[in-house]
Design a protein around this motif. Structure first.
Motif, PDB file in Angstrom:
ATOM      1  N   PRO A 134     -94.621  82.117 -45.636  1.00 59.90           N
ATOM      2  CA  PRO A 134     -96.060  82.116 -45.941  1.00 59.90           C
ATOM      3  C   PRO A 134     -96.627  80.699 -45.915  1.00 59.90           C
ATOM      4  O   PRO A 134     -95.936  79.731 -46.230  1.00 59.90           O
ATOM      5  CB  PRO A 134     -96.116  82.714 -47.356  1.00 59.90           C
ATOM      6  N   LEU A 135     -97.883  80.588 -45.536  1.00 60.64           N
ATOM      7  CA  LEU A 135     -98.540  79.292 -45.462  1.00 60.64           C
ATOM      8  C   LEU A 135     -98.469  78.589 -46.815  1.00 60.64           C
ATOM      9  O   LEU A 135     -98.828  79.150 -47.840  1.00 60.64           O
ATOM     10  CB  LEU A 135    -100.003  79.477 -45.037  1.00 60.64           C
ATOM     11  N   GLY A 136     -97.997  77.360 -46.789  1.00 63.75           N
ATOM     12  CA  GLY A 136     -97.916  76.577 -48.012  1.00 63.75           C
ATOM     13  C   GLY A 136     -96.607  76.729 -48.768  1.00 63.75           C
ATOM     14  O   GLY A 136     -96.339  75.958 -49.694  1.00 63.75           O
ATOM     15  N   ALA A 137     -95.782  77.710 -48.381  1.00 62.85           N
ATOM     16  CA  ALA A 137     -94.507  77.908 -49.064  1.00 62.85           C
ATOM     17  C   ALA A 137     -93.506  76.850 -48.613  1.00 62.85           C
ATOM     18  O   ALA A 137     -93.500  76.458 -47.442  1.00 62.85           O
ATOM     19  CB  ALA A 137     -93.961  79.298 -48.785  1.00 62.85           C
ATOM     20  N   PRO A 138     -92.643  76.363 -49.496  1.00 66.70           N
ATOM     21  CA  PRO A 138     -91.647  75.355 -49.097  1.00 66.70           C
ATOM     22  C   PRO A 138     -90.610  75.958 -48.168  1.00 66.70           C
ATOM     23  O   PRO A 138     -90.329  77.162 -48.225  1.00 66.70           O
ATOM     24  CB  PRO A 138     -91.017  74.939 -50.432  1.00 66.70           C
ATOM     25  N   PRO A 139     -90.025  75.167 -47.284  1.00 68.47           N
ATOM     26  CA  PRO A 139     -88.972  75.681 -46.395  1.00 68.47           C
ATOM     27  C   PRO A 139     -87.751  76.106 -47.201  1.00 68.47           C
ATOM     28  O   PRO A 139     -87.451  75.545 -48.255  1.00 68.47           O
ATOM     29  CB  PRO A 139     -88.659  74.507 -45.475  1.00 68.47           C
ATOM     30  N   GLU A 140     -87.035  77.085 -46.685  1.00 75.10           N
ATOM     31  CA  GLU A 140     -85.847  77.583 -47.370  1.00 75.10           C
ATOM     32  C   GLU A 140     -84.691  76.594 -47.209  1.00 75.10           C
ATOM     33  O   GLU A 140     -84.679  75.784 -46.272  1.00 75.10           O
ATOM     34  CB  GLU A 140     -85.447  78.941 -46.797  1.00 75.10           C
ATOM     35  N   PRO A 141     -83.701  76.644 -48.105  1.00 72.79           N
ATOM     36  CA  PRO A 141     -82.509  75.809 -47.927  1.00 72.79           C
ATOM     37  C   PRO A 141     -81.843  76.085 -46.584  1.00 72.79           C
ATOM     38  O   PRO A 141     -81.810  77.211 -46.102  1.00 72.79           O
ATOM     39  CB  PRO A 141     -81.618  76.229 -49.100  1.00 72.79           C
ATOM     40  N   VAL A 142     -81.311  75.041 -45.990  1.00 74.42           N
ATOM     41  CA  VAL A 142     -80.679  75.132 -44.672  1.00 74.42           C
ATOM     42  C   VAL A 142     -79.276  75.705 -44.813  1.00 74.42           C
ATOM     43  O   VAL A 142     -78.517  75.324 -45.705  1.00 74.42           O
ATOM     44  CB  VAL A 142     -80.635  73.743 -44.006  1.00 74.42           C
ATOM     45  N   ALA A 143     -78.916  76.608 -43.910  1.00 73.71           N
ATOM     46  CA  ALA A 143     -77.577  77.200 -43.911  1.00 73.71           C
ATOM     47  C   ALA A 143     -76.560  76.166 -43.411  1.00 73.71           C
ATOM     48  O   ALA A 143     -76.855  75.383 -42.499  1.00 73.71           O
ATOM     49  CB  ALA A 143     -77.543  78.435 -43.022  1.00 73.71           C
ATOM     50  N   PRO A 144     -75.349  76.153 -43.966  1.00 71.72           N
ATOM     51  CA  PRO A 144     -74.335  75.155 -43.558  1.00 71.72           C
ATOM     52  C   PRO A 144     -74.033  75.170 -42.066  1.00 71.72           C
ATOM     53  O   PRO A 144     -73.770  74.108 -41.482  1.00 71.72           O
ATOM     54  CB  PRO A 144     -73.107  75.560 -44.377  1.00 71.72           C
ATOM     55  N   GLU A 145     -74.083  76.346 -41.424  1.00 70.97           N
ATOM     56  CA  GLU A 145     -73.732  76.419 -40.009  1.00 70.97           C
ATOM     57  C   GLU A 145     -74.763  75.747 -39.106  1.00 70.97           C
ATOM     58  O   GLU A 145     -74.506  75.553 -37.904  1.00 70.97           O
ATOM     59  CB  GLU A 145     -73.539  77.867 -39.569  1.00 70.97           C
ATOM     60  N   ARG A 146     -75.896  75.357 -39.650  1.00 66.31           N
ATOM     61  CA  ARG A 146     -76.895  74.656 -38.842  1.00 66.31           C
ATOM     62  C   ARG A 146     -76.629  73.160 -38.761  1.00 66.31           C
ATOM     63  O   ARG A 146     -77.318  72.460 -38.009  1.00 66.31           O
ATOM     64  CB  ARG A 146     -78.295  74.907 -39.401  1.00 66.31           C
ATOM     65  N   LEU A 147     -75.672  72.646 -39.499  1.00 69.04           N
ATOM     66  CA  LEU A 147     -75.380  71.219 -39.507  1.00 69.04           C
ATOM     67  C   LEU A 147     -74.054  70.936 -38.800  1.00 69.04           C
ATOM     68  O   LEU A 147     -73.053  71.575 -39.075  1.00 69.04           O
ATOM     69  CB  LEU A 147     -75.308  70.692 -40.943  1.00 69.04           C
ATOM     70  N   THR A 148     -74.087  69.948 -37.897  1.00 74.31           N
ATOM     71  CA  THR A 148     -72.882  69.507 -37.195  1.00 74.31           C
ATOM     72  C   THR A 148     -72.688  68.016 -37.460  1.00 74.31           C
ATOM     73  O   THR A 148     -73.547  67.209 -37.073  1.00 74.31           O
ATOM     74  CB  THR A 148     -73.004  69.740 -35.685  1.00 74.31           C
ATOM     75  N   PRO A 149     -71.595  67.602 -38.102  1.00 68.77           N
ATOM     76  CA  PRO A 149     -71.367  66.171 -38.342  1.00 68.77           C
ATOM     77  C   PRO A 149     -71.218  65.407 -37.022  1.00 68.77           C
ATOM     78  O   PRO A 149     -70.514  65.842 -36.115  1.00 68.77           O
ATOM     79  CB  PRO A 149     -70.061  66.146 -39.154  1.00 68.77           C
ATOM     80  N   LEU A 150     -71.887  64.257 -36.922  1.00 66.00           N
ATOM     81  CA  LEU A 150     -71.813  63.421 -35.730  1.00 66.00           C
ATOM     82  C   LEU A 150     -71.120  62.085 -35.984  1.00 66.00           C
ATOM     83  O   LEU A 150     -70.361  61.610 -35.147  1.00 66.00           O
ATOM     84  CB  LEU A 150     -73.216  63.154 -35.186  1.00 66.00           C
ATOM     85  N   TRP A 151     -71.390  61.478 -37.148  1.00 60.09           N
ATOM     86  CA  TRP A 151     -70.934  60.104 -37.383  1.00 60.09           C
ATOM     87  C   TRP A 151     -71.068  59.788 -38.858  1.00 60.09           C
ATOM     88  O   TRP A 151     -71.931  60.328 -39.541  1.00 60.09           O
ATOM     89  CB  TRP A 151     -71.796  59.163 -36.551  1.00 60.09           C
ATOM     90  N   TRP A 152     -70.208  58.906 -39.348  1.00 67.67           N
ATOM     91  CA  TRP A 152     -70.364  58.410 -40.715  1.00 67.67           C
ATOM     92  C   TRP A 152     -69.745  57.020 -40.818  1.00 67.67           C
ATOM     93  O   TRP A 152     -68.948  56.610 -39.989  1.00 67.67           O
ATOM     94  CB  TRP A 152     -69.727  59.351 -41.739  1.00 67.67           C
ATOM     95  N   VAL A 153     -70.146  56.285 -41.863  1.00 69.07           N
ATOM     96  CA  VAL A 153     -69.597  54.967 -42.138  1.00 69.07           C
ATOM     97  C   VAL A 153     -69.531  54.788 -43.649  1.00 69.07           C
ATOM     98  O   VAL A 153     -70.349  55.333 -44.395  1.00 69.07           O
ATOM     99  CB  VAL A 153     -70.460  53.864 -41.483  1.00 69.07           C
ATOM    100  N   ARG A 154     -68.538  54.034 -44.109  1.00 69.16           N
ATOM    101  CA  ARG A 154     -68.412  53.775 -45.536  1.00 69.16           C
ATOM    102  C   ARG A 154     -69.570  52.898 -46.028  1.00 69.16           C
ATOM    103  O   ARG A 154     -70.024  52.003 -45.319  1.00 69.16           O
ATOM    104  CB  ARG A 154     -67.072  53.106 -45.839  1.00 69.16           C
ATOM    105  N   ARG A 155     -70.022  53.160 -47.238  1.00 67.48           N
ATOM    106  CA  ARG A 155     -71.112  52.365 -47.817  1.00 67.48           C
ATOM    107  C   ARG A 155     -70.735  50.888 -47.880  1.00 67.48           C
ATOM    108  O   ARG A 155     -71.616  50.020 -47.786  1.00 67.48           O
ATOM    109  CB  ARG A 155     -71.429  52.883 -49.224  1.00 67.48           C
ATOM    110  N   ALA A 156     -69.462  50.595 -48.046  1.00 64.10           N
ATOM    111  CA  ALA A 156     -69.025  49.206 -48.144  1.00 64.10           C
ATOM    112  C   ALA A 156     -69.318  48.423 -46.860  1.00 64.10           C
ATOM    113  O   ALA A 156     -69.395  47.193 -46.888  1.00 64.10           O
ATOM    114  CB  ALA A 156     -67.530  49.146 -48.461  1.00 64.10           C
TER     115      ALA A 156
END
Length: 205
Positions: A134-156
């Protein structure tokens, strides 16, 4: 209505976090257009006994090494200056640097989910689309299968982060690493000033 990105992505990201790792901030973004470190394509090894071919290969290696060096001081090819003029740089550093690894793992056109935890900076690809709401309603939480990890780095490895202005986008985020390489995140619609500032604060806080 402001989107609560931690609520939107928190459950989906849980599978990509390590035991005890805590999510601090998450936003949507894009990798900018523009030059980035790339590994030069080197010719295959010549067959044994072909001295002339081996000599030409040595010349090619020298030329490619020169191109790599030029790229790291801001040249990198006949169209590099035009791309930098129009779009800036997407990332900068040697091909084997932290930002070089990012550039080779993260495509330009994908919608990205950038997550900052107490241990890492993660970049994931978002696929699919949200269901109609509905107009103005917040988007629903994203399902895990929609995310594909590409890259990461340590905060350090993160040396700093700052929001900067670019002619195409007033809220680009530059993330700098301890090996003197850096990457940028953009997205005039996805990553606005508030999002860039939230990621900057999470990375430098």
């Amino acid at each position: 209505m402001a989107i609560d990105y931690r609520l939107r992505y928190g459950t989906a990201l849980a599978a990509d976090l390590r035991p005890g790792e805590n999510l601090i901030e998450v936003r949507e973004a894009k990798r900018p257009q523009g030059p980035a470190p790339e590994k030069p394509l080197r010719p295959a090894d010549p067959p044994p006994g072909t001295g002339a071919a081996a000599g030409s290969m040595g010349v090619a290696d020298i030329v490619l090494s020169g191109v790599d060096a030029i790229d790291n001081i801001g040249g990198g090819g006949p169209t590099d200056w035009l791309m930098r003029l129009l779009f800036g740089r997407a990332a900068h550093g040697r091909p084997d640097s932290t930002a070089g690894g990012y550039a080779m793992a993260v495509p330009t056109d994908d919608t990205l989910v950038v997550a900052v935890t107490d241990r890492r900076l993660l970049v994931l690809k978002l696929t699919g689309s949200d269901p109609l709401r509905p107009l103005g309603a917040p988007p629903e939480p994203v399902a895990p299968e929609r995310l594909t990890p590409l890259w990461w780095v340590r905060r350090a490895q993160v040396a700093g982060a700052r929001r900067r202005w670019h002619r195409l986008h007033g809220a680009r985020l530059r993330v700098e690493f301890r090996d003197d390489s850096w990457l940028e995140l953009t997205g005039p619609i996805l990553l606005r000033r508030g999002g860039a500032e939230a990621l900057r604060a999470a990375l430098t806080g």
